[in-house]
Design an enzyme around this catalytic site. Sequence first.
Site, PDB file in Angstrom:
ATOM      1  N   GLY A 239      -3.293 -19.465  -1.484  1.00 14.78           N
ATOM      2  CA  GLY A 239      -4.321 -19.843  -2.446  1.00 14.78           C
ATOM      3  C   GLY A 239      -3.943 -19.455  -3.868  1.00 14.78           C
ATOM      4  O   GLY A 239      -4.168 -20.205  -4.799  1.00 14.78           O
ATOM      5  N   ILE A 466      -3.846 -14.496   3.885  1.00 16.14           N
ATOM      6  CA  ILE A 466      -3.440 -15.685   3.120  1.00 16.14           C
ATOM      7  C   ILE A 466      -1.918 -15.769   3.026  1.00 16.14           C
ATOM      8  O   ILE A 466      -1.383 -16.573   2.289  1.00 16.14           O
ATOM      9  CB  ILE A 466      -4.085 -15.709   1.726  1.00 16.14           C
ATOM     10  CG1 ILE A 466      -3.529 -14.609   0.811  1.00 16.14           C
ATOM     11  CG2 ILE A 466      -5.595 -15.550   1.845  1.00 16.14           C
ATOM     12  CD1 ILE A 466      -3.955 -14.786  -0.643  1.00 16.14           C
ATOM     13  N   ARG A 630       2.474   3.732  -1.271  1.00 17.58           N
ATOM     14  CA  ARG A 630       3.267   3.640  -0.047  1.00 17.58           C
ATOM     15  C   ARG A 630       3.231   2.191   0.431  1.00 17.58           C
ATOM     16  O   ARG A 630       2.192   1.535   0.374  1.00 17.58           O
ATOM     17  CB  ARG A 630       2.633   4.538   0.994  1.00 17.58           C
ATOM     18  CG  ARG A 630       3.387   4.618   2.279  1.00 17.58           C
ATOM     19  CD  ARG A 630       2.459   5.253   3.294  1.00 17.58           C
ATOM     20  NE  ARG A 630       3.163   6.115   4.211  1.00 17.58           N
ATOM     21  CZ  ARG A 630       2.522   6.969   5.014  1.00 17.58           C
ATOM     22  NH1 ARG A 630       1.223   7.072   4.951  1.00 17.58           N
ATOM     23  NH2 ARG A 630       3.200   7.704   5.850  1.00 17.58           N
ATOM     24  N   ASN A 633       4.031  -2.298   5.111  1.00 15.93           N
ATOM     25  CA  ASN A 633       4.988  -3.038   5.943  1.00 15.93           C
ATOM     26  C   ASN A 633       6.057  -3.617   5.020  1.00 15.93           C
ATOM     27  O   ASN A 633       5.844  -4.631   4.363  1.00 15.93           O
ATOM     28  CB  ASN A 633       4.273  -4.163   6.707  1.00 15.93           C
ATOM     29  CG  ASN A 633       5.184  -4.849   7.724  1.00 15.93           C
ATOM     30  OD1 ASN A 633       6.382  -4.574   7.773  1.00 15.93           O
ATOM     31  ND2 ASN A 633       4.610  -5.736   8.513  1.00 15.93           N
ATOM     32  N   PRO A 634       7.204  -2.954   4.932  1.00 15.03           N
ATOM     33  CA  PRO A 634       8.203  -3.334   3.922  1.00 15.03           C
ATOM     34  C   PRO A 634       8.679  -4.783   4.020  1.00 15.03           C
ATOM     35  O   PRO A 634       9.052  -5.364   3.020  1.00 15.03           O
ATOM     36  CB  PRO A 634       9.366  -2.380   4.197  1.00 15.03           C
ATOM     37  CG  PRO A 634       8.771  -1.236   4.939  1.00 15.03           C
ATOM     38  CD  PRO A 634       7.610  -1.783   5.725  1.00 15.03           C
ATOM     39  N   GLN A 640       6.806 -10.790  -0.453  1.00 14.74           N
ATOM     40  CA  GLN A 640       5.828 -11.126  -1.497  1.00 14.74           C
ATOM     41  C   GLN A 640       6.383 -10.899  -2.893  1.00 14.74           C
ATOM     42  O   GLN A 640       6.113 -11.672  -3.811  1.00 14.74           O
ATOM     43  CB  GLN A 640       4.556 -10.289  -1.328  1.00 14.74           C
ATOM     44  CG  GLN A 640       3.643 -10.787  -0.245  1.00 14.74           C
ATOM     45  CD  GLN A 640       2.208 -10.338  -0.482  1.00 14.74           C
ATOM     46  OE1 GLN A 640       1.478 -10.934  -1.257  1.00 14.74           O
ATOM     47  NE2 GLN A 640       1.811  -9.284   0.185  1.00 14.74           N
ATOM     48  N   VAL A 705       0.585  -5.424  -3.043  1.00 12.31           N
ATOM     49  CA  VAL A 705       1.744  -5.985  -3.734  1.00 12.31           C
ATOM     50  C   VAL A 705       1.611  -7.485  -4.021  1.00 12.31           C
ATOM     51  O   VAL A 705       2.592  -8.135  -4.349  1.00 12.31           O
ATOM     52  CB  VAL A 705       3.041  -5.754  -2.923  1.00 12.31           C
ATOM     53  CG1 VAL A 705       3.385  -4.275  -2.883  1.00 12.31           C
ATOM     54  CG2 VAL A 705       2.948  -6.323  -1.517  1.00 12.31           C
ATOM     55  N   GLU A 707       0.321  -9.312  -6.444  1.00 15.05           N
ATOM     56  CA  GLU A 707       0.393  -9.894  -7.783  1.00 15.05           C
ATOM     57  C   GLU A 707       1.425  -9.258  -8.713  1.00 15.05           C
ATOM     58  O   GLU A 707       1.985  -9.921  -9.577  1.00 15.05           O
ATOM     59  CB  GLU A 707      -1.002  -9.849  -8.420  1.00 15.05           C
ATOM     60  CG  GLU A 707      -1.877 -10.902  -7.792  1.00 15.05           C
ATOM     61  CD  GLU A 707      -3.360 -10.578  -7.786  1.00 15.05           C
ATOM     62  OE1 GLU A 707      -4.090 -11.228  -8.522  1.00 15.05           O
ATOM     63  OE2 GLU A 707      -3.781  -9.691  -7.022  1.00 15.05           O
TER      64      GLU A 707
END
Lengths: 748, 212
Positions: A239, A466, A630, A633-634, A640, A705, A707
């Site tokens: 989105g 999303i 932290r 989930n790397p 992203q 993370v 944006e």
Amino acid sequence: MDQISESKIIGVATRRVDGPLKVSGAAMYASDHHFPGLLYAWPVCATIAKGSIANLDSAQAEKMTGVVAVYHRANIGKLYRVPPAAGMSLILDEKRPPFEDDEIRYYGQYVAVVVANTVEQARAAAESVKVTYNRDKPDANSKLLGSPLTTDKPEEKSKRGDTATALKSAKVKVDEVYTTPVETHNPIELHASVAVYDGQKFTLYETSQAVVNHRDVLAQMLGVPPEQVQVITRFLGSGFGGKLWPWPQSALAAACARNLNRPVKLVVSRQMMFQNVGHRPAIEQRIQLAAEPDGKLTAVQQDYVNHTSMLDDYDEGCGEITPFIYSTQNLLVTGGLARRNVGNPTAMRGPGAVPGLFALESAMDELAVSLKMDPVQFRLKNEPEMDESLNIPFSSRHMKECLTVGAEKFGWSNRTPQIGSMKKDGVTLGWGVAACSWLAARSETQASVELRQDGSARVACGTQDIGGGTYTVLAQIVSHETGIPVSKIDVVLGDSALPSGPISGGSWVTASVTPAVLEAAQKASQALLLVAVKSDGSSFKGKKPEDLELADGMVRQKGQAQGAVPMAEVLQIAKVNSVSGQGKSEGTLEDSKPKYSFHSYGAQFVEIGWQPEIARLRINRVVTVIDAGRIMNPRPARNQIEGAVVMGIGMALFEETMYDSRSGAPINNNLADYVMAVNADTPQIEVTFLDYPDYNLNALGVRGVGEIGLAGVAAAITSAVYHATGIRVRDLPVRIEDLLPMPKVNIA
Amino acid sequence: MAIDEHENEPKTSLGRLTRRSFLSHVGAATAATAIAPLASSSASAEAAPTEAASTKIPGTVPITLRVNGQSHAVQVDPRATLLDTLRETLHLTGTKKGCDHGQCGACTVHVNERRINSCLALAVMQQNAEITTIEGIGGPENLHPMQDAFVEHDGFQCGYCTSGQIMSAVAMVKEPWGKTDADVREAMSGNICRCGAYPNIVAAVQAVRRMS
């Protein structure tokens, strides 16, 4: 606040639990839903941008094969306005319900909708509805500073010290205007609404980043209690902000379903995506910076104006980051809105911060050049000790380390500052840098966790995934708390009937769900321990629940592996199907007196290659260092950030929605003419997470993370372009003609 | 599968509808347009048209499509694209619509083993073709190596363009491209991923190419 530092699953790269559904086409997106008796709706869009409907003739369309109904102002039925937003509820950008009056205020505004048995019939009939207009001259002008505003004067957004005096007496100054064009979100999933009405209840399959708000808004528009509306978004084809709030097609689909008592599917076309579902507005920003010759900033002033629609006020908020990113005694941010005949703007990934930082970080680079200072050193010199706009400490800020680690990884010390001085294989290189930041927050969240007799767990929350990995994040949190493997945890999201969850926006889902899901899992565990001590046949019968624990999916005496009994067995012995717990997170967003300034930080380093002889500009490589707490989930987190960098390349070099000044129509309203970065545009991207937990935000120290990775990219690119070419591009996107020396031609 | 995907949902798939529940909900006249049945097995490949297909719906024509090794006799609007027919008539919704103009690649399917944009093909013109969609490549429980590589390398975020990416990738592996990452980037540039998962898409494709 609690601090959980040890975990077998938090911070561990984990395969997405929804991956197999997505790669096999089995994940159900809104427009994939199908029902017996489904009809198709196709809107009729205004072909003027300003004026009014003189006549709407649907006679021919109504006679066409397969057409069931043509709706317009006279026969759509009641659609109500929504009361003002309260907190995170009742939010929408385009507040006028569709067809409310005969005025046309933007090109493509819906004026009618055709419902037919097939999508082809609906579309053909929509094209046969004859609409005549009283046509006025529209205003889609992108010149904004100096335009009449919605307020008497620009609004003061942040102020400290005396900027005017400091600028007047400044030794070194920058005073420039930066413009960013209309950007269209263009998620690949088209907005869609599939509305089912059973005579009382609406079940709405929507492309929504916020199902709970969507339910509240649609209930108001339809004039029914919220219990009679259920909004479902199991999967969302992303989105980027464009699907945060309901758009008119949702009310149209629901009204059609209500009127016909049949399920109705309305898929917005790509052309309509440029008109009817929001965009990042056109923005002009004047930035004035002043510094001492040693590089100490003495004044920062940012004056921005963004366009908005004729009826609604959308403020981009370009001063989002400016007041706290650097230390300066004197600061002023003002903002204003100018009305244009355009569809309603809305939040697009990193609203305010992304265009704001393009301008601010470009100006910082210009000032560094004027000061003859290295742009990394210049930023390090102006690092603040605290949030100077609110006079509160930063919760966790490692901006300096982002810059120094990034410089090290990039090889910044090899940079020679002279323009065009760096070459490789005959290509001129340009190196640029920008700092970035984005807010961190929690939004009020509820969640439930169930532990089941078959050894599995279920976690439910009315939020959405999303694409950021929320399904997996919730499974990780439950797994952390219970020891049940991720593969045995069912995650249920995307349904307004679930415990109220956060909007998928602001990069705050992970931070928001963490306390609620942890608490729900803890309470479910306690309920399980109670079962263990109360049930006949249980080896723990008669023991105190506080002496027991749930660890690795087993009930046991605290700290003792011996005698541990699997959760499933405990429940089976007790003949109990499941135990559950509810959890809640408090929000930070409504906190009027925050104790900490919560933000994420980052640094973007870019190398471009410039070949003037063939007019070729390429992004060679990007090094990004992110301080976002932290990292839960790397794997998806890195994805992203990389994706945000790719979007930043589009913003810097390609993306611009152009309006025809005569008709007000967005003329490049398709994916060939609105250019977005493709695979071949993607450079080598190196992402580093500093991974400092922010325990003031939640017990796991996680922020978000979504944006931050987009912020700063465009400024780093234009600064690199300047370094290579000596040409400072202040109007995005960078066009190849901006970089070519123009021959002087006298036109007689 | 860890996600409770269909919880609380009304029936959404054709397989779970009986003819009675179907006809009781809608008038028989509109039935065939609402959903056309999938042929039950490949044995019926050249069989007579099924019941719904023989019901004359105004404005539609009967055709037979061969998709994922099965024949389907359906009524379609002559203007219907292959994409809309796959999604709206055959309910093979793994193939996605992103632009309807051949500009994004989300609707990529294989026709006679070549990748095409199904939004640019009319269904009535594909009657002699072997059509393969993402559902024909592999399901959630039996992933094709390319699908598994996309999960392993996180070659997607929202997942919406993913079917098209994978259909392109499966075809691309058999096309005469060079070995480098740059070749893959070029070959996959007809498939837009707005989430920008491009580095991971390249990694997934290269992992599969190295296997074969």
